[in-house]
Design a protein around this motif. Structure first.
Motif, PDB file in Angstrom:
ATOM      1  N   LEU B  59       0.799  -1.292   0.072  1.00 17.37           N
ATOM      2  CA  LEU B  59       0.116   0.182  -0.225  1.00 17.37           C
ATOM      3  C   LEU B  59       0.912   1.182   0.007  1.00 17.37           C
ATOM      4  CD1 LEU B  59      -3.185   0.403   0.014  1.00 17.37           C
ATOM      5  CD2 LEU B  59      -3.078   0.643   2.380  1.00 17.37           C
ATOM      6  N   ALA B  60       1.700   1.423   0.779  1.00 17.77           N
ATOM      7  CA  ALA B  60       2.690   2.376   0.902  1.00 17.77           C
ATOM      8  C   ALA B  60       3.866   2.586  -0.402  1.00 17.77           C
ATOM      9  CB  ALA B  60       3.819   2.293   1.929  1.00 17.77           C
ATOM     10  N   THR B  61       3.903   1.373  -1.191  1.00 23.31           N
ATOM     11  CA  THR B  61       4.543   1.512  -2.447  1.00 23.31           C
ATOM     12  C   THR B  61       3.727   2.310  -3.436  1.00 23.31           C
ATOM     13  OG1 THR B  61       5.619  -0.499  -1.863  1.00 23.31           O
ATOM     14  CG2 THR B  61       5.840   0.286  -4.167  1.00 23.31           C
ATOM     15  N   VAL B  62       2.411   1.839  -3.497  1.00 21.44           N
ATOM     16  CA  VAL B  62       1.656   2.487  -4.411  1.00 21.44           C
ATOM     17  C   VAL B  62       1.363   4.151  -3.809  1.00 21.44           C
ATOM     18  CG1 VAL B  62      -0.988   2.877  -5.064  1.00 21.44           C
ATOM     19  CG2 VAL B  62       0.197   0.559  -4.524  1.00 21.44           C
ATOM     20  N   ASN B  63       1.386   4.537  -2.699  1.00 29.02           N
ATOM     21  CA  ASN B  63       1.285   5.580  -2.288  1.00 29.02           C
ATOM     22  C   ASN B  63       2.593   6.491  -2.769  1.00 29.02           C
ATOM     23  OD1 ASN B  63      -0.803   7.246  -1.231  1.00 29.02           O
ATOM     24  ND2 ASN B  63      -0.362   6.809   0.949  1.00 29.02           N
ATOM     25  N   THR B  64       3.722   5.786  -2.528  1.00 32.30           N
ATOM     26  CA  THR B  64       5.197   6.351  -2.901  1.00 32.30           C
ATOM     27  C   THR B  64       4.766   6.728  -4.469  1.00 32.30           C
ATOM     28  OG1 THR B  64       6.202   5.115  -1.444  1.00 32.30           O
ATOM     29  CG2 THR B  64       7.294   6.186  -3.134  1.00 32.30           C
ATOM     30  N   ALA B  65       4.214   5.763  -5.387  1.00 28.42           N
ATOM     31  CA  ALA B  65       4.041   6.182  -6.664  1.00 28.42           C
ATOM     32  C   ALA B  65       3.066   7.288  -6.982  1.00 28.42           C
ATOM     33  CB  ALA B  65       3.545   4.900  -7.284  1.00 28.42           C
ATOM     34  N   VAL B  66       2.042   7.350  -6.079  1.00 28.29           N
ATOM     35  CA  VAL B  66       1.002   8.340  -6.259  1.00 28.29           C
ATOM     36  C   VAL B  66       1.732   9.905  -6.077  1.00 28.29           C
ATOM     37  CG1 VAL B  66      -1.155   9.390  -5.242  1.00 28.29           C
ATOM     38  CG2 VAL B  66      -0.843   7.104  -5.791  1.00 28.29           C
ATOM     39  N   GLY B  94      -4.840  20.369 -11.471  1.00 31.50           N
ATOM     40  CA  GLY B  94      -5.934  19.777 -10.973  1.00 31.50           C
ATOM     41  C   GLY B  94      -5.479  18.468 -10.582  1.00 31.50           C
ATOM     42  N   ALA B  95      -4.618  17.772 -11.636  1.00 31.80           N
ATOM     43  CA  ALA B  95      -4.206  16.132 -11.467  1.00 31.80           C
ATOM     44  C   ALA B  95      -3.324  16.341 -10.153  1.00 31.80           C
ATOM     45  CB  ALA B  95      -3.490  15.886 -12.534  1.00 31.80           C
ATOM     46  N   THR B  96      -2.670  17.439 -10.011  1.00 29.75           N
ATOM     47  CA  THR B  96      -1.676  17.448  -8.846  1.00 29.75           C
ATOM     48  C   THR B  96      -2.530  17.411  -7.386  1.00 29.75           C
ATOM     49  OG1 THR B  96      -0.093  18.674  -9.894  1.00 29.75           O
ATOM     50  CG2 THR B  96       0.333  18.726  -7.704  1.00 29.75           C
ATOM     51  N   VAL B  97      -3.544  18.383  -7.251  1.00 29.84           N
ATOM     52  CA  VAL B  97      -4.481  18.087  -6.244  1.00 29.84           C
ATOM     53  C   VAL B  97      -5.061  16.709  -5.860  1.00 29.84           C
ATOM     54  CG1 VAL B  97      -6.243  19.246  -5.107  1.00 29.84           C
ATOM     55  CG2 VAL B  97      -4.785  20.931  -6.404  1.00 29.84           C
ATOM     56  N   LEU B  98      -5.471  16.417  -7.039  1.00 29.34           N
ATOM     57  CA  LEU B  98      -6.422  15.082  -6.907  1.00 29.34           C
ATOM     58  C   LEU B  98      -5.365  13.818  -6.444  1.00 29.34           C
ATOM     59  CD1 LEU B  98      -8.545  14.732  -9.891  1.00 29.34           C
ATOM     60  CD2 LEU B  98      -9.243  15.308  -7.536  1.00 29.34           C
ATOM     61  N   LEU B  99      -4.013  14.012  -7.108  1.00 30.01           N
ATOM     62  CA  LEU B  99      -3.096  12.884  -6.485  1.00 30.01           C
ATOM     63  C   LEU B  99      -2.654  13.213  -5.007  1.00 30.01           C
ATOM     64  CD1 LEU B  99      -1.191  12.643  -9.533  1.00 30.01           C
ATOM     65  CD2 LEU B  99      -2.239  10.846  -8.677  1.00 30.01           C
ATOM     66  N   GLY B 100      -2.778  14.500  -4.560  1.00 29.00           N
ATOM     67  CA  GLY B 100      -2.480  14.761  -3.063  1.00 29.00           C
ATOM     68  C   GLY B 100      -3.686  14.080  -2.435  1.00 29.00           C
ATOM     69  N   PHE B 101      -4.891  14.263  -2.751  1.00 25.75           N
ATOM     70  CA  PHE B 101      -5.919  13.918  -2.195  1.00 25.75           C
ATOM     71  C   PHE B 101      -5.867  12.146  -2.123  1.00 25.75           C
ATOM     72  CE2 PHE B 101     -10.729  13.243  -1.814  1.00 25.75           C
ATOM     73  CZ  PHE B 101     -10.866  13.987  -0.538  1.00 25.75           C
ATOM     74  N   GLY B 102      -5.602  11.555  -2.886  1.00 21.43           N
ATOM     75  CA  GLY B 102      -5.408  10.203  -3.363  1.00 21.43           C
ATOM     76  C   GLY B 102      -4.355   9.634  -2.245  1.00 21.43           C
ATOM     77  N   PHE B 103      -3.414  10.360  -2.031  1.00 22.57           N
ATOM     78  CA  PHE B 103      -2.297  10.043  -0.867  1.00 22.57           C
ATOM     79  C   PHE B 103      -2.718  10.039   0.360  1.00 22.57           C
ATOM     80  CE2 PHE B 103       0.798  11.354   2.248  1.00 22.57           C
ATOM     81  CZ  PHE B 103       1.928  10.347   1.822  1.00 22.57           C
ATOM     82  N   LEU B 104      -3.514  11.159   0.677  1.00 20.97           N
ATOM     83  CA  LEU B 104      -4.280  11.235   2.120  1.00 20.97           C
ATOM     84  C   LEU B 104      -5.351  10.077   2.254  1.00 20.97           C
ATOM     85  CD1 LEU B 104      -4.505  15.036   2.494  1.00 20.97           C
ATOM     86  CD2 LEU B 104      -2.878  13.507   3.492  1.00 20.97           C
ATOM     87  N   ILE B 105      -6.045   9.608   1.225  1.00 21.11           N
ATOM     88  CA  ILE B 105      -7.114   8.668   1.553  1.00 21.11           C
ATOM     89  C   ILE B 105      -6.204   7.472   1.650  1.00 21.11           C
ATOM     90  CG2 ILE B 105      -8.729   7.226   0.058  1.00 21.11           C
ATOM     91  CD1 ILE B 105      -9.443   9.871  -1.463  1.00 21.11           C
ATOM     92  N   ILE B 106      -5.189   7.030   1.091  1.00 28.69           N
ATOM     93  CA  ILE B 106      -4.519   5.686   1.355  1.00 28.69           C
ATOM     94  C   ILE B 106      -4.068   5.852   2.889  1.00 28.69           C
ATOM     95  CG2 ILE B 106      -2.648   4.480   0.684  1.00 28.69           C
ATOM     96  CD1 ILE B 106      -3.196   4.926  -2.213  1.00 28.69           C
ATOM     97  N   LYS B 107      -3.382   7.152   3.140  1.00 29.57           N
ATOM     98  CA  LYS B 107      -2.844   7.198   4.475  1.00 29.57           C
ATOM     99  C   LYS B 107      -4.002   7.050   5.503  1.00 29.57           C
ATOM    100  CE  LYS B 107       1.214   7.772   6.026  1.00 29.57           C
ATOM    101  NZ  LYS B 107       1.137   6.421   6.036  1.00 29.57           N
ATOM    102  N   TYR B 108      -5.107   7.577   5.111  1.00 27.26           N
ATOM    103  CA  TYR B 108      -6.364   7.312   6.137  1.00 27.26           C
ATOM    104  C   TYR B 108      -6.678   5.955   6.327  1.00 27.26           C
ATOM    105  CZ  TYR B 108     -11.212   7.142   7.403  1.00 27.26           C
ATOM    106  OH  TYR B 108     -12.456   6.760   8.111  1.00 27.26           O
ATOM    107  N   PHE B 109      -6.893   4.900   5.245  1.00 27.16           N
ATOM    108  CA  PHE B 109      -6.925   3.760   5.466  1.00 27.16           C
ATOM    109  C   PHE B 109      -5.961   2.969   6.351  1.00 27.16           C
ATOM    110  CE2 PHE B 109      -9.675   3.973   1.418  1.00 27.16           C
ATOM    111  CZ  PHE B 109     -10.878   3.691   2.264  1.00 27.16           C
ATOM    112  N   GLU B 110      -4.524   3.448   6.066  1.00 26.24           N
ATOM    113  CA  GLU B 110      -3.667   2.817   7.007  1.00 26.24           C
ATOM    114  C   GLU B 110      -3.936   3.281   8.421  1.00 26.24           C
ATOM    115  OE1 GLU B 110      -0.115   4.298   4.178  1.00 26.24           O
ATOM    116  OE2 GLU B 110       0.824   2.556   5.581  1.00 26.24           O
TER     117      GLU B 110
END
Lengths: 99, 194
Positions: B59-66, B94-110
């Motif tokens: 999961l963290a590897t995916v987040n690193t890629a994000v 817009g993509a940068t903001v969404l990817l930042g949001f994606g990172f936080l969502i994954i972090k939230y699940f962790e």
């Protein structure tokens, strides 16, 4: 970089993509190595070398440090000195402990 | 009063003011995170045992890629402005903001997974430093997203009136965002892999 022209930027874009691919590849490499069960010290050394390469790529190309003014380097060199002090002085204190 | 040197370089520094400003700020950020890395080393040396691979590495590897992807979209948003392509700028930012949001969502699940398993900061020295470092990094991601969202939305009006000044603002916001990516590049092996 403030004098960069549109043509130069197009060349830069190719560099950005190359750096991006390199960063993803190095991420996969470092994760794979972490599953090889190396002993602690070599594992730390290898992981930190890979992280330093990735960090340098980001700083050099995405933050375009390679074409930056001297003043920024001067500020960063000072930062590196203090950063190393921050990391190593507590370690020296530990090795000097009274048993 | 007009803010000086927002476009042209100041003769003595050779830089527009905001660029020197952000680099000095990032230097202070190095010391902030440096203090935590130093604490990490001391805690680890002083501990009897240290957990290995207890966090979710895939999961963290995916987040690193994000986060790495968000760094290239950020630099592309600036490059688009340099090529006077505002539409592409909006797309990449817009993509940068969404990817930042994606990172936080994954972090939230962790985080929620750890909370449900009773792995709170009080659980062990490892989890204490893990939450401190990733928490501070997460706050930096949120801060960057607020700035980037502003420049994607209302702040982008400046492109029509002062395009060069706006391009410089995106460059400075980018320098901060790449720094946040850079910190994660070191946090990831230190906390997840070693």
């Amino acid at each position: 970089m403030e004098l960069t022209h549109a043509e130069d930027v197009k060349k830069h874009v190719r560099v950005y993509v190359t750096v991006f691919v390199a960063l993803l590849a190095l991420t996969i490499v470092t994760v794979t190595i972490s599953y090889l069960n190396l002993s602690v010290v070599p594992a730390i050394i290898v992981a930190l070398i890979i992280a330093s390469i990735k960090g340098s790529l980001v700083a050099s190309y995405f933050m375009h440090l390679i074409s930056e003014k001297k003043l920024i380097f001067a500020a960063l060199i000072l930062t590196v000195v203090f950063f190393l002090a921050l990391i190593f002085i507590p370690l020296l204190a530990m090795s000097d402990r009274i048993h | 009063m007009e803010i000086p040197y927002t476009i042209k370089a100041r003769p003595d520094t050779g830089l527009f003011n905001a660029k020197l400003g952000i680099w000095l700020f990032l230097a202070s950020e190095v010391m902030l995170f440096g203090a935590l890395f130093s604490s990490y080393i001391l805690l680890r040396i002083g501990s009897v045992e240290w957990p290995h691979h207890v966090l979710d590495v895939p999961l963290a590897t995916v987040n690193t890629a994000v986060l790495i992807t968000s760094s290239i979209t950020m630099v592309m948003s600036w490059a688009s402005l340099m090529m006077k392509d505002f539409k592409k700028y909006r797309l990449y930012m817009g993509a940068t903001v969404l990817l930042g949001f994606g990172f936080l969502i994954i972090k939230y699940f962790e985080y929620t997974h750890h909370f449900h398993s009773g792995e709170l900061p009080s659980h062990s020295t490892f989890f204490a430093i893990y939450f401190t470092m990733t928490g501070l990094h997460g706050l930096h991601v949120i801060g960057g997203m607020i700035v980037n969202s502003y420049f994607w939305g209302p702040g982008s009006k400046m492109w029509k009136t002062e395009p060069e000044r706006f391009t410089n603002r995106i460059e400075v916001a980018g320098l901060y965002w790449h720094f946040v990516d850079l910190v994660w590049i070191f946090l990831f092996p230190v906390l997840y892999l070693l």
